[in-house]
Write an enzyme that holds these catalytic residues in place. Structure first.
Site, PDB file in Angstrom:
ATOM      1  N   ARG A 237       0.775  -1.146   0.054  1.00  0.00           N
ATOM      2  CA  ARG A 237       0.073   0.160  -0.022  1.00  0.00           C
ATOM      3  C   ARG A 237       0.929   1.245  -0.072  1.00  0.00           C
ATOM      4  O   ARG A 237       2.099   1.179   0.686  1.00  0.00           O
ATOM      5  CB  ARG A 237      -1.010   0.002   1.297  1.00  0.00           C
ATOM      6  CG  ARG A 237      -2.033  -0.935   1.357  1.00  0.00           C
ATOM      7  CD  ARG A 237      -3.119  -0.561   0.279  1.00  0.00           C
ATOM      8  NE  ARG A 237      -4.201  -1.433  -0.038  1.00  0.00           N
ATOM      9  CZ  ARG A 237      -4.421  -2.540  -0.654  1.00  0.00           C
ATOM     10  NH1 ARG A 237      -3.616  -2.695  -1.642  1.00  0.00           N
ATOM     11  NH2 ARG A 237      -5.662  -3.027  -0.557  1.00  0.00           N
ATOM     12  N   GLU A 266      -4.323   7.761  -4.573  1.00  0.00           N
ATOM     13  CA  GLU A 266      -4.663   7.059  -5.899  1.00  0.00           C
ATOM     14  C   GLU A 266      -6.062   7.545  -6.342  1.00  0.00           C
ATOM     15  O   GLU A 266      -6.973   7.713  -5.395  1.00  0.00           O
ATOM     16  CB  GLU A 266      -4.666   5.569  -5.626  1.00  0.00           C
ATOM     17  CG  GLU A 266      -3.191   5.049  -5.215  1.00  0.00           C
ATOM     18  CD  GLU A 266      -3.181   3.727  -5.020  1.00  0.00           C
ATOM     19  OE1 GLU A 266      -4.299   2.730  -5.432  1.00  0.00           O
ATOM     20  OE2 GLU A 266      -2.275   3.005  -4.566  1.00  0.00           O
ATOM     21  N   HIS A 284      -1.794   0.583  -9.762  1.00  0.00           N
ATOM     22  CA  HIS A 284      -2.289  -0.398  -8.717  1.00  0.00           C
ATOM     23  C   HIS A 284      -2.870  -1.555  -9.590  1.00  0.00           C
ATOM     24  O   HIS A 284      -4.343  -1.904  -9.710  1.00  0.00           O
ATOM     25  CB  HIS A 284      -3.526   0.277  -8.143  1.00  0.00           C
ATOM     26  CG  HIS A 284      -3.494  -0.531  -6.642  1.00  0.00           C
ATOM     27  ND1 HIS A 284      -4.112   0.250  -5.384  1.00  0.00           N
ATOM     28  CD2 HIS A 284      -3.611  -1.789  -6.396  1.00  0.00           C
ATOM     29  CE1 HIS A 284      -4.136  -0.788  -4.683  1.00  0.00           C
ATOM     30  NE2 HIS A 284      -3.810  -1.895  -5.059  1.00  0.00           N
TER      31      HIS A 284
HETATM   32  P1  NAP Z   1      -0.664 -11.541   4.645  1.00  0.00           P
HETATM   33  O1  NAP Z   1      -0.781 -12.993   4.266  1.00  0.00           O
HETATM   34  O2  NAP Z   1      -1.493 -11.207   5.857  1.00  0.00           O
HETATM   35  O3  NAP Z   1       0.778 -11.126   5.062  1.00  0.00           O
HETATM   36  C1  NAP Z   1       1.158  -9.853   5.517  1.00  0.00           C
HETATM   37  C2  NAP Z   1       2.620 -10.319   6.214  1.00  0.00           C
HETATM   38  O4  NAP Z   1       2.915  -8.743   6.980  1.00  0.00           O
HETATM   39  C3  NAP Z   1       2.784 -11.265   7.182  1.00  0.00           C
HETATM   40  O5  NAP Z   1       3.727 -11.750   6.987  1.00  0.00           O
HETATM   41  C4  NAP Z   1       2.835 -10.206   8.536  1.00  0.00           C
HETATM   42  O6  NAP Z   1       3.405 -11.096   9.686  1.00  0.00           O
HETATM   43  C5  NAP Z   1       3.239  -8.878   8.096  1.00  0.00           C
HETATM   44  N1  NAP Z   1       3.205  -8.024   8.874  1.00  0.00           N
HETATM   45  C6  NAP Z   1       2.151  -7.577   9.271  1.00  0.00           C
HETATM   46  N2  NAP Z   1       2.333  -6.280  10.224  1.00  0.00           N
HETATM   47  C7  NAP Z   1       3.656  -6.189  10.117  1.00  0.00           C
HETATM   48  C8  NAP Z   1       4.508  -5.274  10.664  1.00  0.00           C
HETATM   49  N3  NAP Z   1       4.192  -4.257  11.481  1.00  0.00           N
HETATM   50  N4  NAP Z   1       5.979  -5.454  10.463  1.00  0.00           N
HETATM   51  C9  NAP Z   1       6.273  -6.402   9.697  1.00  0.00           C
HETATM   52  N5  NAP Z   1       5.477  -7.297   9.223  1.00  0.00           N
HETATM   53  C10 NAP Z   1       4.309  -7.166   9.470  1.00  0.00           C
HETATM   54  O7  NAP Z   1      -1.028 -10.558   3.553  1.00  0.00           O
HETATM   55  P2  NAP Z   1      -1.074 -10.629   1.868  1.00  0.00           P
HETATM   56  O8  NAP Z   1      -2.112 -11.573   1.495  1.00  0.00           O
HETATM   57  O9  NAP Z   1       0.410 -11.207   1.727  1.00  0.00           O
HETATM   58  O10 NAP Z   1      -1.245  -9.262   1.423  1.00  0.00           O
HETATM   59  C11 NAP Z   1      -0.218  -8.075   1.987  1.00  0.00           C
HETATM   60  C12 NAP Z   1      -0.847  -6.823   1.643  1.00  0.00           C
HETATM   61  O11 NAP Z   1      -0.564  -6.646   0.073  1.00  0.00           O
HETATM   62  C13 NAP Z   1      -2.170  -6.543   1.582  1.00  0.00           C
HETATM   63  O12 NAP Z   1      -2.763  -6.148   2.934  1.00  0.00           O
HETATM   64  C14 NAP Z   1      -2.739  -5.696   0.512  1.00  0.00           C
HETATM   65  O13 NAP Z   1      -2.695  -4.265   1.426  1.00  0.00           O
HETATM   66  C15 NAP Z   1      -1.475  -5.715  -0.358  1.00  0.00           C
HETATM   67  N6  NAP Z   1      -1.897  -5.916  -1.650  1.00  0.00           N
HETATM   68  C16 NAP Z   1      -1.724  -5.381  -2.653  1.00  0.00           C
HETATM   69  C17 NAP Z   1      -2.309  -5.859  -3.907  1.00  0.00           C
HETATM   70  C18 NAP Z   1      -1.985  -4.683  -5.255  1.00  0.00           C
HETATM   71  O14 NAP Z   1      -2.895  -4.874  -5.961  1.00  0.00           O
HETATM   72  N7  NAP Z   1      -0.976  -4.100  -5.091  1.00  0.00           N
HETATM   73  C19 NAP Z   1      -2.798  -6.957  -4.208  1.00  0.00           C
HETATM   74  C20 NAP Z   1      -2.816  -7.752  -2.973  1.00  0.00           C
HETATM   75  C21 NAP Z   1      -2.508  -7.380  -1.633  1.00  0.00           C
HETATM   76  P3  NAP Z   1       2.995 -12.271  10.216  1.00  0.00           P
HETATM   77  O15 NAP Z   1       3.216 -13.349   9.240  1.00  0.00           O
HETATM   78  O16 NAP Z   1       4.071 -12.234  11.327  1.00  0.00           O
HETATM   79  O17 NAP Z   1       1.726 -11.969  10.785  1.00  0.00           O
END
Ligand code: NAP
Length: 324
Positions: A237, A266, A284
């Site tokens: 994000r 955005e 995006h």
């Molecule tokens: P996820 O599986 O929940 O992974 C998020 C990771 O971030 C987890 O490993 C978590 O750690 C870690 N995390 C959370 N808070 C943290 C902090 N304060 N410091 C360091 N690490 C932290 O989520 P995901 O499905 O991979 O998606 C991640 C993000 O990508 C989404 O929330 C979304 O905003 C973004 N995204 C963007 C697009 C796009 O179109 N560009 C598409 C999809 C997603 P733990 O494993 O220890 O909990």
């Protein structure tokens, strides 16, 4: 009485058609005029909302007196005011998993495009500049065998790391809240403090949700650690990165480059970023392929119907809402 579904974006009418006997269905569309006006008109009757990319909090939902569930067609849910939804007992669901690989593909496209300066050299070639053989001023940097640092080795972070490890023989570093021993073994990934990751990685990818804790996770100090040879890739994000500090680092070349899918505001219609050759910008598009957007819409529809039918939705984000 039939319940009402309001589809505010990203769902095709054909997907909802089979449910028309059971639900009143309102599908917003730009051809029918102002989208905000359509939303406001339909909201008071809606029991379920489905769509993505709309900020929804106390002000926007004040008239939604019948609302039971919002099914977001996205994995990130920073657009929604969770504590307000909880206080109203409104369920929120998202669409994890189905977009992991597609979003990781985009992250890797940005890694390659930035390292090998693809958009810049594409423009240069098409502008008719290729009159003699290229020289060192056109060289990029290698990706294979380099070090990839993932901050937040969650679902998408893991998919990016797999590409780096198995496709490009990269060394994987990661930081975050919890260790992942299985991935350490499988990918040879090393869990390191964030500062070490920033200074040792050639490519740094934060893949965390946007929260109060992760806002400006990458600021001036972190960019300085990434250093003049490092590249930042952001598909998480926009506000996870301090965008002004990033622009300054790119302008002053205190980092090598950046590949960006997401921005503080955005859509991005004007920015100093547009003047820079060492940044690759895309609008995006992390999950934006037809297959993946269809899969997301289908998963969101399943969540919505489960919620409206009194079942526990598969991807419920806020179980607290059901405890009110
Ligand atoms: P996820 O599986 O929940 O992974 C998020 C990771 O971030 C987890 O490993 C978590 O750690 C870690 N995390 C959370 N808070 C943290 C902090 N304060 N410091 C360091 N690490 C932290 O989520 P995901 O499905 O991979 O998606 C991640 C993000 O990508 C989404 O929330 C979304 O905003 C973004 N995204 C963007 C697009 C796009 O179109 N560009 C598409 C999809 C997603 P733990 O494993 O220890 O909990």
């Amino acid at each position: 009485m039939k319940k009402t579904i309001l589809a505010f974006s990203r769902v095709s009418p054909s997907m909802l058609e089979p449910y028309a006997d059971k639900y009143d269905i309102v599908i917003m569309s730009p051809e029918m005029g102002d989208m905000d006006a359509q939303f406001e008109a339909a909201l008071p009757n809606a029991h379920g909302l489905i769509g993505g990319n709309r900020r929804l909090g106390e002000v926007e939902l004040a008239s939604a007196k019948n609302l039971e569930i919002i099914s977001s067609i996205s994995v990130g849910y920073d657009n929604y005011d969770l504590s307000y939804l909880n206080s109203r007992g409104i369920m929120l669901t998202n669409t994890p998993d189905v977009l992991n690989e597609t979003t990781a593909d985009l992250a890797f496209a940005l890694i390659l495009a930035t390292a090998r300066r693809i958009p810049e050299l594409d423009d240069w070639t098409k502008d008719g500049n290729w009159s003699k053989t290229i020289d060192a001023s056109h060289f990029g940097c290698d990706v294979h065998g380099k070090t990839l640092g993932i901050i937040g080795l969650g679902k998408i972070g893991e998919a990016i790391a797999r590409r780096g490890r198995f496709g490009f023989g990269m060394n994987i570093l990661y930081s975050g809240k919890t260790r992942k021993p299985q991935l350490e073994e499988e990918l040879g990934a090393r869990f390191v403090p964030q500062e070490q990751l920033l200074s040792e990685s050639d490519f740094v990818c934060p893949v965390v949700p946007l929260t109060a804790e992760t806002r400006n996770l990458i600021g001036q100090k972190e960019l300085a650690l990434i250093g003049a040879e490092g590249i930042l890739i952001n598909v998480s994000r926009g506000p996870v990165v301090d965008q002004d500090a990033l622009i300054q680092a790119l302008e002053e070349k205190t980092i090598r480059g950046a590949g960006l899918d997401v921005y503080v505001k955005e859509p991005l219609t004007d920015s100093r970023l547009f003047k820079l050759k060492n940044v690759v910008t895309v609008p995006h598009i992390g999950s934006a392929t037809s297959d993946t957007r269809d899969a997301m819409a289908k998963r969101a529809l399943d969540n919505l119907l489960m919620g409206l039918e009194g079942q526990w939705p598969r991807d419920l984000v806020n179980s607290q809402a059901l405890r009110q």
